[in-house]
Design a protein around this motif. Structure first.
Motif, PDB file in Angstrom:
ATOM      1  N   GLY A   2       0.813  -1.203   0.000  1.00 31.42           N
ATOM      2  CA  GLY A   2       0.000   0.000   0.000  1.00 31.42           C
ATOM      3  C   GLY A   2       0.849   1.256   0.000  1.00 31.42           C
ATOM      4  N   ASP A   3       0.189   2.385  -0.028  1.00 28.46           N
ATOM      5  CA  ASP A   3       0.901   3.642   0.026  1.00 28.46           C
ATOM      6  C   ASP A   3       1.442   3.871   1.434  1.00 28.46           C
ATOM      7  OD1 ASP A   3      -1.201   5.905   1.306  1.00 28.46           O
ATOM      8  OD2 ASP A   3      -2.092   4.065   0.508  1.00 28.46           O
ATOM      9  N   ARG A   4       2.202   4.920   1.615  1.00 28.88           N
ATOM     10  CA  ARG A   4       2.881   5.157   2.890  1.00 28.88           C
ATOM     11  C   ARG A   4       1.907   5.389   4.042  1.00 28.88           C
ATOM     12  NH1 ARG A   4       7.170   8.911   0.040  1.00 28.88           N
ATOM     13  NH2 ARG A   4       8.564   7.306  -0.722  1.00 28.88           N
ATOM     14  N   LEU A   5       0.825   6.098   3.759  1.00 26.27           N
ATOM     15  CA  LEU A   5      -0.146   6.338   4.834  1.00 26.27           C
ATOM     16  C   LEU A   5      -0.819   5.042   5.275  1.00 26.27           C
ATOM     17  CD1 LEU A   5      -1.845   9.707   3.834  1.00 26.27           C
ATOM     18  CD2 LEU A   5      -0.279   9.279   5.709  1.00 26.27           C
ATOM     19  N   THR A   6      -1.110   4.164   4.325  1.00 26.74           N
ATOM     20  CA  THR A   6      -1.711   2.874   4.670  1.00 26.74           C
ATOM     21  C   THR A   6      -0.725   2.036   5.473  1.00 26.74           C
ATOM     22  OG1 THR A   6      -3.034   2.948   2.653  1.00 26.74           O
ATOM     23  CG2 THR A   6      -2.803   0.799   3.729  1.00 26.74           C
ATOM     24  N   GLN A   7       0.533   2.051   5.064  1.00 26.92           N
ATOM     25  CA  GLN A   7       1.560   1.328   5.815  1.00 26.92           C
ATOM     26  C   GLN A   7       1.686   1.878   7.228  1.00 26.92           C
ATOM     27  OE1 GLN A   7       5.125   1.721   3.509  1.00 26.92           O
ATOM     28  NE2 GLN A   7       4.454   0.283   1.938  1.00 26.92           N
ATOM     29  N   LEU A   8       1.632   3.206   7.341  1.00 22.94           N
ATOM     30  CA  LEU A   8       1.729   3.833   8.655  1.00 22.94           C
ATOM     31  C   LEU A   8       0.536   3.451   9.525  1.00 22.94           C
ATOM     32  CD1 LEU A   8       3.162   5.761  10.596  1.00 22.94           C
ATOM     33  CD2 LEU A   8       1.953   7.648   9.486  1.00 22.94           C
ATOM     34  N   GLN A   9      -0.668   3.476   8.958  1.00 27.23           N
ATOM     35  CA  GLN A   9      -1.862   3.101   9.720  1.00 27.23           C
ATOM     36  C   GLN A   9      -1.786   1.645  10.166  1.00 27.23           C
ATOM     37  OE1 GLN A   9      -4.530   5.093  10.786  1.00 27.23           O
ATOM     38  NE2 GLN A   9      -4.805   3.274  12.026  1.00 27.23           N
ATOM     39  N   ASP A  10      -1.334   0.773   9.262  1.00 22.44           N
ATOM     40  CA  ASP A  10      -1.183  -0.643   9.622  1.00 22.44           C
ATOM     41  C   ASP A  10      -0.173  -0.814  10.752  1.00 22.44           C
ATOM     42  OD1 ASP A  10      -3.017  -1.326   7.681  1.00 22.44           O
ATOM     43  OD2 ASP A  10      -1.507  -1.965   6.208  1.00 22.44           O
ATOM     44  N   ALA A  11       0.929  -0.075  10.691  1.00 20.03           N
ATOM     45  CA  ALA A  11       1.957  -0.182  11.728  1.00 20.03           C
ATOM     46  C   ALA A  11       1.428   0.320  13.071  1.00 20.03           C
ATOM     47  CB  ALA A  11       3.204   0.592  11.323  1.00 20.03           C
ATOM     48  N   VAL A  12       0.655   1.397  13.060  1.00 18.56           N
ATOM     49  CA  VAL A  12       0.072   1.917  14.305  1.00 18.56           C
ATOM     50  C   VAL A  12      -0.928   0.913  14.876  1.00 18.56           C
ATOM     51  CG1 VAL A  12      -1.398   3.739  15.269  1.00 18.56           C
ATOM     52  CG2 VAL A  12       0.498   4.340  13.755  1.00 18.56           C
ATOM     53  N   ASP A  13      -1.730   0.301  14.003  1.00 18.75           N
ATOM     54  CA  ASP A  13      -2.671  -0.730  14.454  1.00 18.75           C
ATOM     55  C   ASP A  13      -1.927  -1.912  15.075  1.00 18.75           C
ATOM     56  OD1 ASP A  13      -4.760   0.819  13.537  1.00 18.75           O
ATOM     57  OD2 ASP A  13      -5.046  -0.345  11.694  1.00 18.75           O
ATOM     58  N   GLN A  14      -0.839  -2.321  14.428  1.00 24.79           N
ATOM     59  CA  GLN A  14      -0.048  -3.435  14.958  1.00 24.79           C
ATOM     60  C   GLN A  14       0.581  -3.065  16.302  1.00 24.79           C
ATOM     61  OE1 GLN A  14       2.673  -4.146  11.744  1.00 24.79           O
ATOM     62  NE2 GLN A  14       1.142  -5.196  10.492  1.00 24.79           N
ATOM     63  N   LEU A  15       1.035  -1.807  16.432  1.00 27.83           N
ATOM     64  CA  LEU A  15       1.604  -1.363  17.708  1.00 27.83           C
ATOM     65  C   LEU A  15       0.554  -1.420  18.810  1.00 27.83           C
ATOM     66  CD1 LEU A  15       4.055  -0.160  19.223  1.00 27.83           C
ATOM     67  CD2 LEU A  15       3.150   2.094  18.640  1.00 27.83           C
ATOM     68  N   ALA A  16      -0.661  -0.994  18.499  1.00 23.35           N
ATOM     69  CA  ALA A  16      -1.737  -1.058  19.490  1.00 23.35           C
ATOM     70  C   ALA A  16      -2.018  -2.505  19.896  1.00 23.35           C
ATOM     71  CB  ALA A  16      -3.008  -0.405  18.935  1.00 23.35           C
ATOM     72  N   GLN A  17      -2.015  -3.415  18.926  1.00 25.34           N
ATOM     73  CA  GLN A  17      -2.220  -4.832  19.235  1.00 25.34           C
ATOM     74  C   GLN A  17      -1.082  -5.367  20.096  1.00 25.34           C
ATOM     75  OE1 GLN A  17      -2.627  -6.583  15.356  1.00 25.34           O
ATOM     76  NE2 GLN A  17      -4.817  -6.135  15.236  1.00 25.34           N
ATOM     77  N   GLN A  18       0.136  -4.914  19.818  1.00 23.96           N
ATOM     78  CA  GLN A  18       1.268  -5.349  20.623  1.00 23.96           C
ATOM     79  C   GLN A  18       1.154  -4.827  22.057  1.00 23.96           C
ATOM     80  OE1 GLN A  18       4.474  -3.974  18.066  1.00 23.96           O
ATOM     81  NE2 GLN A  18       5.046  -6.105  17.642  1.00 23.96           N
ATOM     82  N   PHE A  19       0.675  -3.599  22.222  1.00 18.55           N
ATOM     83  CA  PHE A  19       0.457  -3.067  23.571  1.00 18.55           C
ATOM     84  C   PHE A  19      -0.556  -3.917  24.334  1.00 18.55           C
ATOM     85  CE2 PHE A  19       2.016   1.298  22.272  1.00 18.55           C
ATOM     86  CZ  PHE A  19       3.075   1.316  23.166  1.00 18.55           C
ATOM     87  N   VAL A  20      -1.636  -4.260  23.660  1.00 20.74           N
ATOM     88  CA  VAL A  20      -2.666  -5.088  24.297  1.00 20.74           C
ATOM     89  C   VAL A  20      -2.093  -6.454  24.660  1.00 20.74           C
ATOM     90  CG1 VAL A  20      -4.871  -6.259  23.911  1.00 20.74           C
ATOM     91  CG2 VAL A  20      -4.600  -3.877  23.237  1.00 20.74           C
ATOM     92  N   ALA A  21      -1.328  -7.045  23.751  1.00 24.17           N
ATOM     93  CA  ALA A  21      -0.725  -8.348  24.026  1.00 24.17           C
ATOM     94  C   ALA A  21       0.248  -8.266  25.200  1.00 24.17           C
ATOM     95  CB  ALA A  21      -0.007  -8.872  22.780  1.00 24.17           C
ATOM     96  N   ALA A  22       1.014  -7.188  25.277  1.00 24.18           N
ATOM     97  CA  ALA A  22       1.960  -7.017  26.386  1.00 24.18           C
ATOM     98  C   ALA A  22       1.212  -6.867  27.708  1.00 24.18           C
ATOM     99  CB  ALA A  22       2.852  -5.803  26.137  1.00 24.18           C
ATOM    100  N   LEU A  23       0.157  -6.068  27.711  1.00 23.46           N
ATOM    101  CA  LEU A  23      -0.631  -5.909  28.941  1.00 23.46           C
ATOM    102  C   LEU A  23      -1.269  -7.234  29.359  1.00 23.46           C
ATOM    103  CD1 LEU A  23      -2.341  -2.469  28.306  1.00 23.46           C
ATOM    104  CD2 LEU A  23      -0.595  -2.987  30.017  1.00 23.46           C
TER     105      LEU A  23
END
Length: 138
Positions: A2-23
């Motif tokens: 995808g374009d850069r903004l889509t990649q950025l949104q996907d990365a932010v979503d993945q970071l949020a999922q990682q935060f939830v998994a860590a908690l």
């Protein structure tokens, strides 16, 4: 890809999922400890599936925390890189306007080429149609 903004949104979503998994990991796998002199840890004999907390040995817990921390840092660095690659951070408004005008000119030239190709196609189709209609069976 995808374009850069889509990649950025996907990365932010993945970071949020990682935060939830860590908690979730910290919540489910920590060791029960007393916080004050009057605190007591209840000994509740439940089935392993029903336990609220299933503590890991201290070294395994620390290793898990280190791995989760590295993953979070890596994802954050990926996000920083994607942000740095976004247009406009190092370009002024005038540079962006100039780039947009150049792209518009390229688009106009490509559209003109397309129109010429369509006319050529129509001419070739017309000639082919004439040839096909002129063929007679012996």
């Amino acid at each position: 890809m995808g374009d850069r903004l889509t990649q950025l949104q996907d990365a932010v979503d993945q970071l949020a999922q990682q935060f939830v998994a860590a908690l979730h990991f910290v919540h489910k796998r920590h060791d029960l400890e007393v916080l004050g002199p009057n605190d007591k840890v209840r000994d509740v004999n439940q089935e392993p599936e029903q336990r609220e907390v299933d503590p890991l040995p201290a070294d395994e817990f620390r290793a898990g925390m280190s791995e989760l921390s590295r993953d979070l840092i890596t994802k954050e660095q990926q996000i920083e890189y994607l942000i740095s690659m976004l247009p406009g951070l190092q370009n002024s408004k005038q540079d962006q306007d100039r780039l947009i005008k150049e792209l518009e000119e390229e688009l106009k030239a490509a559209e003109a080429d397309r129109q010429v190709a369509l006319k050529e196609r129509d001419q070739v189709l017309a000639e082919l149609d004439k040839v096909i209609r002129s063929i007679r069976r012996p």
